[in-house]
Write a protein that holds these residues in place. Sequence first.
Motif, PDB file in Angstrom:
ATOM      1  N   TYR A 151      -5.528   8.384  13.252  1.00 56.61           N
ATOM      2  CA  TYR A 151      -4.088   8.407  12.930  1.00 56.61           C
ATOM      3  C   TYR A 151      -3.424   7.094  13.350  1.00 56.61           C
ATOM      4  O   TYR A 151      -2.630   6.521  12.591  1.00 56.61           O
ATOM      5  CB  TYR A 151      -3.440   9.585  13.648  1.00 56.61           C
ATOM      6  N   HIS A 152      -3.770   6.621  14.539  1.00 58.98           N
ATOM      7  CA  HIS A 152      -3.202   5.354  15.027  1.00 58.98           C
ATOM      8  C   HIS A 152      -3.645   4.185  14.145  1.00 58.98           C
ATOM      9  O   HIS A 152      -2.836   3.301  13.821  1.00 58.98           O
ATOM     10  CB  HIS A 152      -3.634   5.130  16.471  1.00 58.98           C
ATOM     11  N   ARG A 153      -4.915   4.175  13.735  1.00 56.30           N
ATOM     12  CA  ARG A 153      -5.408   3.080  12.895  1.00 56.30           C
ATOM     13  C   ARG A 153      -4.742   3.090  11.523  1.00 56.30           C
ATOM     14  O   ARG A 153      -4.442   2.032  10.960  1.00 56.30           O
ATOM     15  CB  ARG A 153      -6.930   3.182  12.742  1.00 56.30           C
ATOM     16  N   ARG A 154      -4.507   4.288  10.978  1.00 58.61           N
ATOM     17  CA  ARG A 154      -3.811   4.365   9.696  1.00 58.61           C
ATOM     18  C   ARG A 154      -2.383   3.836   9.816  1.00 58.61           C
ATOM     19  O   ARG A 154      -1.897   3.131   8.926  1.00 58.61           O
ATOM     20  CB  ARG A 154      -3.778   5.811   9.208  1.00 58.61           C
ATOM     21  N   LYS A 155      -1.723   4.165  10.909  1.00 57.82           N
ATOM     22  CA  LYS A 155      -0.362   3.690  11.112  1.00 57.82           C
ATOM     23  C   LYS A 155      -0.322   2.168  11.218  1.00 57.82           C
ATOM     24  O   LYS A 155       0.607   1.515  10.723  1.00 57.82           O
ATOM     25  CB  LYS A 155       0.226   4.319  12.379  1.00 57.82           C
ATOM     26  N   GLU A 156      -1.341   1.594  11.874  1.00 59.11           N
ATOM     27  CA  GLU A 156      -1.387   0.138  12.004  1.00 59.11           C
ATOM     28  C   GLU A 156      -1.569  -0.537  10.652  1.00 59.11           C
ATOM     29  O   GLU A 156      -0.975  -1.584  10.377  1.00 59.11           O
ATOM     30  CB  GLU A 156      -2.531  -0.266  12.947  1.00 59.11           C
ATOM     31  N   ILE A 157      -2.403   0.074   9.803  1.00 64.43           N
ATOM     32  CA  ILE A 157      -2.657  -0.513   8.483  1.00 64.43           C
ATOM     33  C   ILE A 157      -1.423  -0.395   7.596  1.00 64.43           C
ATOM     34  O   ILE A 157      -1.088  -1.318   6.842  1.00 64.43           O
ATOM     35  CB  ILE A 157      -3.868   0.168   7.816  1.00 64.43           C
ATOM     36  N   LEU A 158      -0.738   0.744   7.683  1.00 63.66           N
ATOM     37  CA  LEU A 158       0.407   0.988   6.822  1.00 63.66           C
ATOM     38  C   LEU A 158       1.700   0.389   7.354  1.00 63.66           C
ATOM     39  O   LEU A 158       2.747   0.553   6.746  1.00 63.66           O
ATOM     40  CB  LEU A 158       0.599   2.500   6.639  1.00 63.66           C
TER      41      LEU A 158
ATOM     42  N   ILE B 175     -13.672   5.001  10.981  1.00 68.71           N
ATOM     43  CA  ILE B 175     -14.396   3.864  10.397  1.00 68.71           C
ATOM     44  C   ILE B 175     -13.657   3.318   9.173  1.00 68.71           C
ATOM     45  O   ILE B 175     -13.586   2.109   8.956  1.00 68.71           O
ATOM     46  CB  ILE B 175     -15.823   4.285  10.022  1.00 68.71           C
ATOM     47  N   TYR B 176     -13.076   4.217   8.365  1.00 69.40           N
ATOM     48  CA  TYR B 176     -12.358   3.816   7.147  1.00 69.40           C
ATOM     49  C   TYR B 176     -10.900   4.270   7.243  1.00 69.40           C
ATOM     50  O   TYR B 176     -10.500   5.264   6.632  1.00 69.40           O
ATOM     51  CB  TYR B 176     -13.008   4.430   5.901  1.00 69.40           C
ATOM     52  N   PRO B 177     -10.078   3.576   7.997  1.00 66.74           N
ATOM     53  CA  PRO B 177      -8.685   4.008   8.164  1.00 66.74           C
ATOM     54  C   PRO B 177      -7.821   3.828   6.922  1.00 66.74           C
ATOM     55  O   PRO B 177      -6.743   4.396   6.833  1.00 66.74           O
ATOM     56  CB  PRO B 177      -8.188   3.123   9.310  1.00 66.74           C
ATOM     57  N   ASP B 178      -8.299   3.037   5.957  1.00 71.03           N
ATOM     58  CA  ASP B 178      -7.507   2.782   4.758  1.00 71.03           C
ATOM     59  C   ASP B 178      -7.814   3.745   3.624  1.00 71.03           C
ATOM     60  O   ASP B 178      -7.292   3.595   2.515  1.00 71.03           O
ATOM     61  CB  ASP B 178      -7.745   1.343   4.275  1.00 71.03           C
ATOM     62  N   LYS B 179      -8.667   4.757   3.877  1.00 70.55           N
ATOM     63  CA  LYS B 179      -9.048   5.703   2.826  1.00 70.55           C
ATOM     64  C   LYS B 179      -8.517   7.089   3.163  1.00 70.55           C
ATOM     65  O   LYS B 179      -8.463   7.479   4.328  1.00 70.55           O
ATOM     66  CB  LYS B 179     -10.568   5.736   2.657  1.00 70.55           C
TER      67      LYS B 179
ATOM     68  N   MET C 170       0.848  -1.189   0.000  1.00 65.64           N
ATOM     69  CA  MET C 170       0.000   0.000   0.000  1.00 65.64           C
ATOM     70  C   MET C 170       0.884   1.241   0.000  1.00 65.64           C
ATOM     71  O   MET C 170       1.871   1.321   0.706  1.00 65.64           O
ATOM     72  CB  MET C 170      -0.911  -0.001   1.242  1.00 65.64           C
ATOM     73  N   LYS C 171       0.499   2.252  -0.803  1.00 68.73           N
ATOM     74  CA  LYS C 171       1.317   3.447  -0.898  1.00 68.73           C
ATOM     75  C   LYS C 171       1.214   4.258   0.382  1.00 68.73           C
ATOM     76  O   LYS C 171       0.265   4.176   1.148  1.00 68.73           O
ATOM     77  CB  LYS C 171       0.846   4.283  -2.097  1.00 68.73           C
ATOM     78  N   LYS C 172       2.223   5.119   0.575  1.00 72.07           N
ATOM     79  CA  LYS C 172       2.292   5.927   1.780  1.00 72.07           C
ATOM     80  C   LYS C 172       1.148   6.929   1.798  1.00 72.07           C
ATOM     81  O   LYS C 172       0.867   7.608   0.815  1.00 72.07           O
ATOM     82  CB  LYS C 172       3.635   6.646   1.834  1.00 72.07           C
ATOM     83  N   MET C 173       0.460   7.035   2.933  1.00 76.27           N
ATOM     84  CA  MET C 173      -0.715   7.885   3.062  1.00 76.27           C
ATOM     85  C   MET C 173      -0.385   9.097   3.917  1.00 76.27           C
ATOM     86  O   MET C 173       0.195   8.982   4.991  1.00 76.27           O
ATOM     87  CB  MET C 173      -1.859   7.083   3.700  1.00 76.27           C
ATOM     88  N   SER C 174      -0.749  10.280   3.433  1.00 79.44           N
ATOM     89  CA  SER C 174      -0.528  11.504   4.191  1.00 79.44           C
ATOM     90  C   SER C 174      -1.607  11.661   5.253  1.00 79.44           C
ATOM     91  O   SER C 174      -2.759  11.278   5.053  1.00 79.44           O
ATOM     92  CB  SER C 174      -0.548  12.705   3.237  1.00 79.44           C
TER      93      SER C 174
END
Length: 312
Positions: free
Chosen positions: A114-121, A55-59, A1-5
């Motif tokens: 922010y924490h959920r996005r970090k976990e996914i990435l 709800i949508y940490p991957d978007k 998955m690409k890096k998310m800002s």
Amino acid sequence: MKKMSNIDLILIFLIGLSYTALITFFSPFANNEYLDGIFLFLIFIASGYSLLAVIYPDKYINELLKKPVLLLMLSAFLTMSVSVILKYSPLLMQTNLLIVVLSSLSMILSLIAYHRRKEILKPLKVQPVSPVADKSPQEKVMSYRQSLDKTTETIDQGRLKSVPKDPVKEKVEKKSVPPKKLSFTTNTPLDILVIIILSVLSLVTVSIPLLNNSIVKTILAGLFIFIIPGYLLMTLLFPGKESLEVIERWGLSVIISLALTSVIGIILFYTPLGINLSSILMIIGIISIILSAVAYIRVIKVPPSQRFSFKS
């Protein structure tokens, strides 16, 4: 998955922090109506957006903004919930306090997102593969024999599968298996059938004094106020399971049910029935029966395998 800002979450956190700092350390801004109006609008949108990001940490922002209806509904739900809590609390309802509480809630939700996005990435850890030692000549011979046995077994199985069946026996088997017919259990949407039964039961509960004061009425009221009307409306609008994601469908069902209950309560306030649990349950029960009938017509046209149900 690409890096998310995460610039969107950082911006939400800074908006909430800036308003709290302004009214805390700079008294001239404490009762500024224009400032309150601007920040109330910003925090209204930010609260719903931050919850949507949880709800949508991957978007990312461009994908989250494609859900404007859900964003506005979540914003309205959070604002109404905080307003009701403040109204019945010792702090009382004030615009400044409402913005501060929504700002704090938005900051907390942005940190969670922010924490959920970090976990996914988080990059996956690749286990190092140990080098395979060279085999001895005896082991090579054994490995060759095993592979040869497997190849022979596969060929034999393929021959067995290719043997034609006895045509007489095949005809008997075809006749013995009855053709599959579309029965009541396979074609009827069971969730709508259950809701119709509950709707009728709610009307019976309101009409009979013995049930009107029982726990059955409380359980039915909870279902009809929080879930059922919104679920029926979502089923009516989106009968297929691929139309909406599961979390979107259930979230919208709760929000729409609460919104419908609020509208019914306002209407009942100006009628002789008044606002009480029995009148609200009766009106929602009648509306649910009507929505169930329309939703049934919509769902019955969709193949059973493509319908949404409680098990989805």
